[in-house]
Write an enzyme that holds these catalytic residues in place. Structure first.
Site, PDB file in Angstrom:
ATOM      1  N   HIS A  86       0.820  -1.215   0.000  1.00  0.00           N
ATOM      2  CA  HIS A  86       0.000   0.000   0.000  1.00  0.00           C
ATOM      3  C   HIS A  86       0.853   1.265   0.000  1.00  0.00           C
ATOM      4  O   HIS A  86       2.047   1.249   0.302  1.00  0.00           O
ATOM      5  CB  HIS A  86      -0.920   0.004   1.226  1.00  0.00           C
ATOM      6  CG  HIS A  86      -0.158   0.037   2.525  1.00  0.00           C
ATOM      7  ND1 HIS A  86       0.394   1.178   3.044  1.00  0.00           N
ATOM      8  CD2 HIS A  86       0.161  -0.956   3.396  1.00  0.00           C
ATOM      9  CE1 HIS A  86       1.016   0.912   4.175  1.00  0.00           C
ATOM     10  NE2 HIS A  86       0.888  -0.393   4.415  1.00  0.00           N
ATOM     11  N   GLY A  87       0.222   2.391  -0.310  1.00  0.00           N
ATOM     12  CA  GLY A  87       0.912   3.677  -0.304  1.00  0.00           C
ATOM     13  C   GLY A  87       1.220   4.155   1.108  1.00  0.00           C
ATOM     14  O   GLY A  87       0.690   3.630   2.093  1.00  0.00           O
ATOM     15  N   LEU A 135      -0.230   7.977   7.245  1.00  0.00           N
ATOM     16  CA  LEU A 135       0.201   8.879   8.318  1.00  0.00           C
ATOM     17  C   LEU A 135       1.057   8.139   9.346  1.00  0.00           C
ATOM     18  O   LEU A 135       2.041   8.683   9.856  1.00  0.00           O
ATOM     19  CB  LEU A 135      -1.017   9.501   9.005  1.00  0.00           C
ATOM     20  CG  LEU A 135      -1.706  10.642   8.254  1.00  0.00           C
ATOM     21  CD1 LEU A 135      -2.976  11.059   8.974  1.00  0.00           C
ATOM     22  CD2 LEU A 135      -0.761  11.840   8.112  1.00  0.00           C
ATOM     23  N   PHE A 136       0.697   6.892   9.667  1.00  0.00           N
ATOM     24  CA  PHE A 136       1.481   6.121  10.628  1.00  0.00           C
ATOM     25  C   PHE A 136       2.858   5.774  10.063  1.00  0.00           C
ATOM     26  O   PHE A 136       3.843   5.751  10.794  1.00  0.00           O
ATOM     27  CB  PHE A 136       0.739   4.847  11.036  1.00  0.00           C
ATOM     28  CG  PHE A 136      -0.229   5.047  12.181  1.00  0.00           C
ATOM     29  CD1 PHE A 136      -0.734   6.293  12.470  1.00  0.00           C
ATOM     30  CD2 PHE A 136      -0.635   3.978  12.967  1.00  0.00           C
ATOM     31  CE1 PHE A 136      -1.630   6.493  13.523  1.00  0.00           C
ATOM     32  CE2 PHE A 136      -1.518   4.160  14.028  1.00  0.00           C
ATOM     33  CZ  PHE A 136      -2.022   5.422  14.300  1.00  0.00           C
ATOM     34  N   ASN A 137       2.940   5.511   8.748  1.00  0.00           N
ATOM     35  CA  ASN A 137       4.245   5.303   8.119  1.00  0.00           C
ATOM     36  C   ASN A 137       5.096   6.568   8.269  1.00  0.00           C
ATOM     37  O   ASN A 137       6.270   6.501   8.643  1.00  0.00           O
ATOM     38  CB  ASN A 137       4.104   4.994   6.637  1.00  0.00           C
ATOM     39  CG  ASN A 137       3.474   3.647   6.347  1.00  0.00           C
ATOM     40  OD1 ASN A 137       2.833   3.481   5.309  1.00  0.00           O
ATOM     41  ND2 ASN A 137       3.637   2.671   7.225  1.00  0.00           N
ATOM     42  N   ARG A 190      -6.143   1.364   3.997  1.00  0.00           N
ATOM     43  CA  ARG A 190      -4.967   1.831   3.265  1.00  0.00           C
ATOM     44  C   ARG A 190      -4.650   0.949   2.058  1.00  0.00           C
ATOM     45  O   ARG A 190      -4.188   1.445   1.030  1.00  0.00           O
ATOM     46  CB  ARG A 190      -3.762   1.919   4.198  1.00  0.00           C
ATOM     47  CG  ARG A 190      -3.321   0.601   4.852  1.00  0.00           C
ATOM     48  CD  ARG A 190      -2.292   0.902   5.942  1.00  0.00           C
ATOM     49  NE  ARG A 190      -1.690  -0.269   6.571  1.00  0.00           N
ATOM     50  CZ  ARG A 190      -2.194  -0.913   7.613  1.00  0.00           C
ATOM     51  NH1 ARG A 190      -3.356  -0.524   8.133  1.00  0.00           N
ATOM     52  NH2 ARG A 190      -1.552  -1.942   8.150  1.00  0.00           N
ATOM     53  N   GLU A 208      -2.283  -6.932   7.428  1.00  0.00           N
ATOM     54  CA  GLU A 208      -0.958  -6.894   8.034  1.00  0.00           C
ATOM     55  C   GLU A 208      -0.936  -7.722   9.319  1.00  0.00           C
ATOM     56  O   GLU A 208      -1.984  -8.057   9.872  1.00  0.00           O
ATOM     57  CB  GLU A 208      -0.572  -5.440   8.335  1.00  0.00           C
ATOM     58  CG  GLU A 208       0.814  -5.227   8.935  1.00  0.00           C
ATOM     59  CD  GLU A 208       1.941  -5.774   8.065  1.00  0.00           C
ATOM     60  OE1 GLU A 208       2.010  -7.006   7.917  1.00  0.00           O
ATOM     61  OE2 GLU A 208       2.756  -4.965   7.568  1.00  0.00           O
TER      62      GLU A 208
END
Length: 216
Positions: free
Chosen positions: A13-14, A17-19, A62, A86
């Site tokens: 996925h792209g 915000l958490f990434n 996401r 995930e």
């Protein structure tokens, strides 16, 4: 039954915000950032010439949102599978990665090493993750073995990594799989084969096409 060759384009996925803020993101979810959307659009443009016969994503927003961007302008339904989600990080869901490294030294390293006995506190083990990933890909193959072709699958970094490791145990992936990168896995004669992983050429191709278009 004459099974036909299947080529899985498994895309992470792209960016979310958490990434961006380096937080643990397993079952918990966060929206795509503007950059995440933009890179997904580049990947969509770069993959335009690939004819997909089916498309799947995890049930996390996401992944589904990324898949819908990749499928824009295509008349193809998206099937969402919970087993593609995930890994469940248990007590550490949403926690800052820096805090996890400080309070649980060596934990992230064990996760990245793919140790079978690894498990997050009150979370999921790698064995559990691998088992449900197997269910997901077996279901995808069963639904498409008579038609074959290229299939889009949008999933998550740790999930993808551990699926690749079940197919190719000696695979060497030392860094996180990039957002919106593609991992190519073929299925033929009842066997999965990893053809390539973590490739960003579709993103780069799409970026160039869209930049040229904006200059015209």
């Amino acid at each position: 039954m004459n099974d036909k060759k299947i080529v899985l384009y498994i895309v992470r996925h792209g960016q979310t915000l958490f990434n961006k803020f380096l937080r643990m993101q397993g079952y918990c979810d966060a929206p795509l950032t503007p950059e995440g959307i933009e890179v997904a659009e580049y990947a969509a443009e770069g993959m335009k010439d690939i004819k997909f016969s089916a498309a799947y994503s995890s049930t996390s927003e996401r992944a589904a949102d990324t898949a819908l961007i990749l499928l824009q302008e295509r008349e193809l339904d998206l099937t969402m599978l919970k087993d593609l989600k995930e890994m469940f990080f248990g007590d550490l869901e949403g926690e800052k990665s820096a805090t996890v490294k400080k309070e649980h030294p060596g934990l992230i390293e064990k996760l990245h090493a793919g140790r079978k006995d690894f498990k997050f506190p009150n979370g999921e083990s790698i064995d559990d993750l691998v088992e449900r990933q197997k269910r997901a890909y077996d279901e995808i193959i069963e639904e498409n073995r008579e038609t074959g072709g290229n299939i889009l699958v949008v999933s998550h970094g740790t999930s993808i990594l551990n699926f690749l490791r079940t197919v190719k145990p000696d695979i060497e992936i030392k860094e996180q799989i990039p957002n919106c990168s593609a991992n190519i896995v073929t299925w033929e004669d009842g066997k999965f084969t990893v053809e390539d992983f973590g490739i960003t050429k579709y993103i780069e191709k799409g970026r160039e096409i869209m930049k040229e278009s904006s200059r015209a």
